[in-house]
Design a protein around this motif. Structure first.
Motif: not given
Length: 254
Positions: A147-151, A176-177, A225-229, A239-240
């Protein structure tokens, strides 16, 4: 392997939690996590992982501490300037928790046999800041089934995603990219800037998801994908899905 009396005292506030308990703390003690990138994301993530009692941490980075890092890379001090980040991080983390085994690898991740390392690790945190490294890490985790945890973070915005490669047709980072190389030189911290606390938030979230993966895997927000502003103090989730045209997934299955 049970907890010693000293470990009970050290981790007592964590062991009290229903989601962790004694068995969960023993699981953390027996766990091995790889963290690639010891910058603004890796610094807070590593501090919380070491403090939480992860038994073994492997650190991978080839950079040295620079004066401009100190605004956001909170693991380092002024006297670390010019020192290899893995060496400074190892020193600081041992000071925080000497019971954690730390493996410091002062190399670019592309120069490491990452698939081999992943055979002995439960998961990996990608705290890097360039497309080539992210793609390399993504493919290695896919190949190893880890498992990969990416930020990532830039300006006042952050993002977080967990890719569970134990799941059939899990989306991956490149789903995703797919064309991130083209964007890599356009926007980065050097030419755009970054709000330091955003990196603290995202790195801490990586540590949260990593610990949950070990003690409460069913509670992890995989395939989103969690997006933070930071400026609006808002989170959004997207959702991915697996991309059938993804070159990384095609290489794996082909």
């Amino acid at each position: 392997m049970n907890l010693s009396d000293q470990e009970y005292i050290r981790y007592s506030r964590q062991v009290m939690l229903e989601q962790v308990g004694e068995q969960g703390q023993i699981t953390l003690k027996n766990s091995h996590i790889i963290v690639v990138g010891l910058g603004g994301l890796g610094c807070p993530a590593l501090q919380y992982l070491a403090a939480a009692g992860i038994g073994e941490l492997t650190l991978i980075d080839d950079d040295v501490v620079d004066l401009s890092n100190l605004q956001r890379q909170v693991l380092y001090r002024s006297n670390h300037i010019g020192k290899a980040k893995v060496e400074a991080a190892e020193q600081q983390l041992y000071g925080l928790n000497s019971q954690v085994k730390i493996n410091a690898i002062n190399k670019k991740v592309e120069q490491v046999n990452l698939v081999k390392l992943l055979e002995k690790a439960g998961l990996l945190l990608d705290c890097t800041d360039n497309a080539n490294s992210r793609y390399f890490i993504n493919q290695a985790c896919q190949q190893a089934g880890v498992t990969l945890v990416s930020a990532a973070a830039i300006g006042g915005n952050g993002q977080l995603a967990v890719f569970n490669f134990n799941q059939h047709k899990s989306p991956c980072y490149r789903c995703l990219y797919p064309d991130l190389e083209q964007q890599d030189t356009a926007l980065n911290c050097q030419n755009t800037g970054v709000f330091g606390p955003v990196l603290g938030v995202m790195g801490s979230l990586q540590a949260i998801e990593a610990i949950k993966l070990l003690v409460q895997p069913g509670q992890v927000t995989a395939n989103k994908l969690m997006l933070f502003d930071a400026w609006q103090l808002k989170f959004n989730a997207i959702k991915l899905s697996h991309n059938s045209l993804c070159p990384s997934c095609a290489t794996l299955t082909g």
